[in-house]
Design an enzyme around this catalytic site. Structure first.
Site, PDB file in Angstrom:
ATOM      1  N   TYR A 144       0.833  -1.189   0.100  1.00  0.00           N
ATOM      2  CA  TYR A 144      -0.211  -0.028   0.111  1.00  0.00           C
ATOM      3  C   TYR A 144       0.970   0.974   0.004  1.00  0.00           C
ATOM      4  O   TYR A 144       1.629   1.328   0.604  1.00  0.00           O
ATOM      5  CB  TYR A 144      -1.015  -0.119   1.322  1.00  0.00           C
ATOM      6  N   ASP A 239       9.346   2.757  -0.868  1.00  0.00           N
ATOM      7  CA  ASP A 239       8.376   3.632   0.098  1.00  0.00           C
ATOM      8  C   ASP A 239       8.681   3.219   1.444  1.00  0.00           C
ATOM      9  O   ASP A 239       8.171   2.051   1.916  1.00  0.00           O
ATOM     10  CB  ASP A 239       7.023   3.189  -0.433  1.00  0.00           C
ATOM     11  N   LYS A 267       5.293   9.302   8.728  1.00  0.00           N
ATOM     12  CA  LYS A 267       5.212   9.061   9.705  1.00  0.00           C
ATOM     13  C   LYS A 267       6.611   9.538  11.019  1.00  0.00           C
ATOM     14  O   LYS A 267       6.073  10.552  11.504  1.00  0.00           O
ATOM     15  CB  LYS A 267       5.591   7.334   9.871  1.00  0.00           C
TER      16      LYS A 267
END
Length: 428
Positions: A144, A239, A267
Site C-alpha cells: 500500500y 516507499d 510517519k
C-alpha cells in the site's frame, strides 16, 4: 469492558463522517465491534473516553517510537508554536530537516518536504514518469502506498496482467498504467519487464511489506529489483513511509544496503504530526519545480510545527535506541515463540526490528497470497480477547504492529500472559 461513551460517539460520528472515521481501518469493519474513542495517551499506553487503559501496539501507525506524549518533544513543539504555526514561506527548520534525512539515508542527496506519505509517493511516481518519459509503474499485490489513483489497483487474472481499479473513481485509463507483480517473487517482476521493456517508468515497493502484516524481503529480492530496474532504465522507488527511521537509523536503505533511485518518507519524520518527504540523487531531484519542470507544491509543506516534532524525534533516535528496540523486539518474539511452540498453535510470526506481526497460519508468509490464507475468524476473536484485556493491536490481520522504547520487558511479560489467555480461548 465498558464502551458506553465510545458507542455513543461512534453513532454520532457516523452521522457527520463517512463510516464514522477519517481513515477506514479505524472503523473496526474487518474485526467487528465498536472502535474505542481515544482521549489521551502516555508512553506505551492509550486511554479511551470510557476510562479503559490499553497497551498500544499501533503507535499512531508507526511514528511513536519514543512513546506517546514525550515530554521533551512536546516542549519543543510548544516553544515553536509560540512563534507561529505556518507562514507559507521558507524557514531554517526545513533545511535542518532535509539535512537530518540526508545525513541518515545513504541514497538521498536532496529532499522535498510534503504533507503526507501519500503525497510523497504520488510525487515520486510523477517525478519518475517525468524523468523517464514513460507512463507505466510496477507495484506489488498487497503493498500500500497511500490512496493515490495509481496505487488503488487490484490484480486481474494474473500477476502480470494490466490492473483494474479496486475503488470507484479510479479510471480504467489510470489503472492500465499500473502493472502488478508479487512481493518476494522476482520472476513475476521479470515477466512484466519482458512484456513492457520500453514502457515502465518505475517500480515502487515497500522494502519491508507493512500493509500485509510485516513481511521482510527474501532471497535477495531487493537486490534483484535494483538489477532489473538498472537493466531496463526504470527507477526504483522505496516507499519507506513506514520503515524509514524505524527499522534502522537510515531505514531499510541502510538495513539492506540497496540504493533505490527515490525514497518516500512520512510517519517518524513528523513525530506523530502530518508530514512526508521524498528524496533521491541530486540529478533526479533537480527535475522537481522550481529547479525543474516536474510540478509539485503544498501550502503547509515543511510547516514549523510538524518539522519540529520530527526533528526532536529524530534527535533522540540514537544508535543506542535502535539497539534497545532490537532487544525489545527480540524479547517479544521469543515470548510469543515459546507460547506457540509449547501449545502447538498453528501460528507464525515475523519481525524486523520493532515491526512485528503474528499470523494466524502455521505456514511461512512471503507475500499477499500467503496472508490471504490466514484464519481471519480466529484473528478477529484473538483481537477482541486482547482488547478486553487492555491490549490494543492493529484491527486487521493485514497490518503490522509497532514497538517503542516504552514497551519495557515488564510490559511485554504482561502482554504475553494475556496473549496466552486469549489464544487458549481462540483455540479451545
Amino acid at each position: 469492558m465498558d464502551q458506553t461513551k465510545s458507542k455513543a460517539l461512534f453513532t454520532k460520528a457516523c452521522d457527520v463522517i463517512p463510516g464514522g472515521v477519517n481513515s477506514p481501518v479505524r472503523a473496526f469493519k474487518s474485526v467487528g465491534g465498536t472502535p474505542p474513542f481515544i482521549s489521551h495517551a502516555k508512553g506505551a499506553h492509550i486511554f479511551d473516553v470510557d476510562g479503559n487503559k490499553y497497551v498500544d501496539f499501533i503507535g499512531s501507525w508507526g511514528p511513536m517510537i519514543l512513546g506517546h506524549a514525550n515530554d521533551e518533544v512536546l516542549g519543543e513543539i510548544a516553544r515553536v508554536m509560540e512563534k507561529g504555526t505556518s507562514f507559507g514561506a521558507p524557514t531554517e527548520l526545513e533545511i535542518t530537516m532535509a539535512e537530518a534525512i540526508i545525513e541518515r539515508v545513504p541514497a538521498v542527496d536532496v529532499v522535498r518536504l510534503v504533507n503526507s506519505g501519500t503525497e510523497a509517493t504520488m510525487s515520486a511516481i510523477r517525478l519518475a514518469r517525468g524523468v523517464t518519459k514513460r507512463d507505466k509503474c510496477i507495484k506489488f499485490n498487497g503493498c500500500y502506498h497511500g490512496h493515490g489513483d495509481s496505487f488503488l489497483i487490484a490484480a486481474g487474472s494474473g500477476a502480470t496482467t494490466l490492473g483494474i481499479p479496486n475503488s470507484p473513481g479510479v479510471t480504467k485509463a489510470t489503472a492500465q498504467d499500473t502493472l502488478l507483480a508479487n512481493f518476494n517473487d522476482i520472476e513475476s517482476v521479470k515477466e512484466v519487464f519482458e512484456k513492457y521493456p520500453e514502457d515502465i517508468a518505475c517500480v515502487i515497493v515497500e522494502p519491508i511489506a507493512g500493509n500485509m502484516g510485516c513481511i521482510p524481503p527474501q532471497d535477495n529480492f531487493l537486490q534483484d529489483l535494483r538489477t532489473l530496474c538498472s537493466k531496463y532504465n526504470a527507477l526504483l522507488i522505496f516507499d519507506e513511509v513506514m520503515t524509514g527511521f524505524r527499522v534502522a537509523r537510515g531505514g531499510a536503505n541502510e538495513l539492506y544496503g540497496v540504493d533505490p533511485d527515490l525514497l518516500c518518507f512520512g510517519k517518524v519524520i513528523g513525530g506523530g504530526l502530518p508530514i512526508g518527504a521524498y528524496g533521491g540523487k541530486r540529478d533526479l531531484m533537480n527535475h522537481v519545480a522550481p529547479a525543474g519542470p516536474v510540478y509539485q507544491a503544498g501550502t503547509l509543506s515543511g510547516n514549523p510545527v510538524a518539522v519540529t516534532a520530527g526533528l526532536e524525534t529524530l534527535k533522540r533516535l540514537t544508535p543506542e535506541v535502535y539497539e534497545t528496540l532490537e532487544e525489545i523486539g527480540g524479547y517479544m518474539q521469543s515470548k510469543l515463540h515459546d507460547i506457540i511452540t509449547k501449545n502447538g498453535y498453528p501460528l507464525s510470526q515475523t519481525r524486523v526490528g520493532s515491526m512485528v506481526c503474528l499470523f494466524f497460519t502455521p505456514n511461512e508468509v512471503r507475500n499477499f497470497a500467503d496472508v490471504q490464507k490466514c484464519d481471519l475468524e480466529k484473528f478477529n476473536l484473538f483481537f477482541h480477547e486482547m482488547l478486553k484485556q487492555g491490549v490494543y493491536l492493529a484491527p486487521s490481520q493485514f497490518e503490522a504492529g509497532f514497538l517503542g522504547i516504552c514497551h519495557t520487558k515488564e510490559i511485554i511479560d504482561e502482554v504475553a500472559e494475556k496473549a496466552q489467555k486469549a489464544l487458549s480461548v481462540v483455540f479451545s
